[in-house]
Enzyme design. Structure first.
Site, PDB file in Angstrom:
ATOM      1  N   ASP A 293     119.450  82.900  30.380  1.00 52.54           N
ATOM      2  CA  ASP A 293     119.002  81.672  31.059  1.00 52.54           C
ATOM      3  C   ASP A 293     117.719  81.657  31.605  1.00 52.54           C
ATOM      4  OD1 ASP A 293     121.744  81.241  30.378  1.00 52.54           O
ATOM      5  OD2 ASP A 293     122.372  80.866  32.457  1.00 52.54           O
TER       6      ASP A 293
ATOM      7  N   CYS B 181     124.267  84.835  25.511  1.00 54.10           N
ATOM      8  CA  CYS B 181     123.564  84.542  26.920  1.00 54.10           C
ATOM      9  C   CYS B 181     123.659  85.851  27.621  1.00 54.10           C
ATOM     10  CB  CYS B 181     124.788  83.792  27.791  1.00 54.10           C
ATOM     11  SG  CYS B 181     125.751  82.594  26.748  1.00 54.10           S
TER      12      CYS B 181
ATOM     13  N   ASP C  89     115.961  75.591  31.668  1.00 53.53           N
ATOM     14  CA  ASP C  89     116.655  76.822  31.701  1.00 53.53           C
ATOM     15  C   ASP C  89     115.730  77.487  30.292  1.00 53.53           C
ATOM     16  OD1 ASP C  89     117.963  76.514  34.232  1.00 53.53           O
ATOM     17  OD2 ASP C  89     119.748  77.135  33.096  1.00 53.53           O
TER      18      ASP C  89
ATOM     19  N   ASP D  96     122.605  77.747  23.302  1.00 59.50           N
ATOM     20  CA  ASP D  96     123.186  78.674  22.257  1.00 59.50           C
ATOM     21  C   ASP D  96     124.666  78.830  21.995  1.00 59.50           C
ATOM     22  OD1 ASP D  96     123.726  79.558  24.772  1.00 59.50           O
ATOM     23  OD2 ASP D  96     122.611  81.438  24.849  1.00 59.50           O
TER      24      ASP D  96
ATOM     25  N   HIS E 270     122.634  74.727  27.699  1.00 63.48           N
ATOM     26  CA  HIS E 270     122.102  75.792  27.051  1.00 63.48           C
ATOM     27  C   HIS E 270     122.674  75.406  25.603  1.00 63.48           C
ATOM     28  CE1 HIS E 270     122.772  77.936  31.216  1.00 63.48           C
ATOM     29  NE2 HIS E 270     121.468  77.174  30.998  1.00 63.48           N
TER      30      HIS E 270
HETATM   31  N1  ARG Z   1     127.343  75.716  27.998  1.00 62.31           N
HETATM   32  C1  ARG Z   1     128.090  76.523  26.790  1.00 62.31           C
HETATM   33  C2  ARG Z   1     129.287  76.143  26.623  1.00 62.31           C
HETATM   34  O1  ARG Z   1     130.264  76.240  27.507  1.00 62.31           O
HETATM   35  C3  ARG Z   1     127.620  77.829  27.186  1.00 62.31           C
HETATM   36  C4  ARG Z   1     126.339  78.381  26.850  1.00 62.31           C
HETATM   37  C5  ARG Z   1     126.220  79.373  27.750  1.00 62.31           C
HETATM   38  N2  ARG Z   1     124.785  79.989  27.287  1.00 62.31           N
HETATM   39  C6  ARG Z   1     124.090  80.515  28.268  1.00 62.31           C
HETATM   40  N3  ARG Z   1     122.997  80.915  27.867  1.00 62.31           N
HETATM   41  N4  ARG Z   1     124.450  80.764  29.643  1.00 62.31           N
HETATM   42  O2  ARG Z   1     129.902  75.855  25.644  1.00 62.31           O
END
Ligand code: ARG
Length: 387
Positions: free
Chosen positions: A120, A365, A210, A260, A258
């Site tokens: 992040d 992450c 981020d 990813d 995010h």
């Molecule tokens: N927000 C995403 C979810 O709950 C998780 C991704 C988290 N990624 C990170 N780089 N902290 O599906």
């Protein structure tokens, strides 16, 4: 008699080089986060935790339970050891006392957060590592956990470019007043309309992003407008990476945060996307026009599983991490995605990582690339629409 001195692997000088242009080239050197000291953050304009059932109702904050920290650290250490056993060098952040109050001349806040998802905070593009602005007050100082690593990379690699985006003010002007009170009462359809219009919690008072909202595909960088990344943030990245094509994108996720677990490159020419968070149509068109195959991720095996104090979705299943273009780390219990990747010809490395989720994410992450083999390549020779 001559005595030959055997070179000792441990003392052999390793060449340190910051170099990574995408998420799939062979991995040589990486950062892996730590769970130590992580807090359920005090409420702030950008984020409000409400874990009523797990002992942290809205308005309360405090350290994550010790047993959870211990289990997460064990899995993180195990992951770091696995990487080292495969010849990858691993660096770890230095936790601060995240329970301390923090302040700038503009605001003060009752807690920090942690140093689990390094993804992040830091963005590696070629020989550059960029510290993101962040938009949570609780994460404003998080870069300090990585300064020992960044300083040593800067010293060891004469080509390394160490950059930091403008530290944001994060005054009340950066947030839409009362955002969550309104947003939490909207229907899914209404929320999706707000996401599509990028009318979310952040104002455009200053650039905010981020690092995990940026996905790297060589010359093309994709930036998701989200709950933590605004248009100004995108605009800053676009001007900063002037030799790249920097695109903004959205997804159909009511809480975009995010990229990813949404739009995940697997190797050159192949991207995984999670169907419930359909990428925008123009993005899909751009990929197809350039002969990329887009595959839809199967449902996570963990759909029913909701770990204590987690703010992540089951789509952490798609938060996979490449060791090279043929080898991918997948959370051990995510057998369905593992099978899907296996059928696509990947060597799947199962990694127990469930306990890390509540600390902010999955295998991708929890890492930041320092070095992968490979050079800057253009995977998108053809233009289309706003791309
Ligand atoms: N927000 C995403 C979810 O709950 C998780 C991704 C988290 N990624 C990170 N780089 N902290 O599906």
């Amino acid at each position: 008699m001559t005595i030959t001195v055997q070179p000792n692997a441990k003392t052999t000088k390793q060449v340190t080089r910051v170099n990574s242009w995408n998420g799939w080239d062979p991995l040589r050197h990486v950062i892996v986060g730590r769970a130590t000291g992580t807090m359920v953050q005090a409420p702030e304009p950008a984020v409000q935790r409400d874990f009523a059932e797990d002992g942290f109702p809205l308005g309360t904050y405090g350290p994550m339970p010790e047993d959870m920290v211990a289990e997460a650290n064990e899995q993180l250490d195990n992951f770091a050891n696995l990487l080292e056993s495969r010849g990858v060098r691993v660096e770890r952040p230095t936790p601060l006392d995240f329970s301390q109050k923090v302040a700038t001349p503009d605001w003060s806040h009752d807690s920090m957060f942690g140093c689990m998802p390094p993804r992040d905070v830091l963005l590696t593009v070629g020989s550059e590592i960029l510290e993101a602005t962040m938009c949570y007050r609780s994460r404003w100082f998080e870069y300090l956990c990585y300064r020992p690593i960044l300083q040593s990379l800067f010293t060891a690699d004469p080509q390394m470019r160490w950059e930091a985006a403008p530290k944001p003010r994060l005054t009340d002007a950066s947030y839409v007043p009362g955002f969550w009170d309104v947003y939490n009462t909207l229907t899914t359809k209404e929320q999706l309309a707000r996401v599509a219009a990028h009318d979310l919690v952040l104002t455009e008072a200053e650039p905010l992003f981020d690092a995990a909202d940026v996905c790297r595909f060589g010359k093309d960088l994709f930036v998701q407008l989200s709950l933590v990344t605004n248009r100004q943030g995108y605009e800053w990245l676009k001007r900063h990476f002037a030799d790249h094509r920097v695109h903004w994108i959205t997804s159909t996720n009511t809480h975009p945060l995010h990229l990813d677990s949404t739009w995940v490159p697997l190797r050159a020419g192949l991207v995984l996307h999670c169907g419930e968070r359909l990428a925008d149509a123009e993005l899909m068109k751009y990929f197809r026009l350039n002969d990329w195959q887009i595959i839809e991720a199967v449902q996570p095996a963990s759909w029913q599983h909701s770990p204590r104090l987690s703010f992540c979705s089951p789509w952490l299943a798609a938060n996979v991490f490449n060791l090279d273009p043929n080898t991918i780390c997948v959370e051990e219990k995510e057998v369905r995605i593992a099978e899907q990747l296996d059928k696509l010809g990947f060597d799947v490395v199962p990694v127990p990582f469930r306990a890390v989720g509540p600390f902010g994410g999955g295998l991708h992450c929890s890492t930041v690339d320092i070095e992968r083999d490979g050079v800057l390549e253009d995977y998108f020779p053809r233009r289309s629409g706003r791309f």
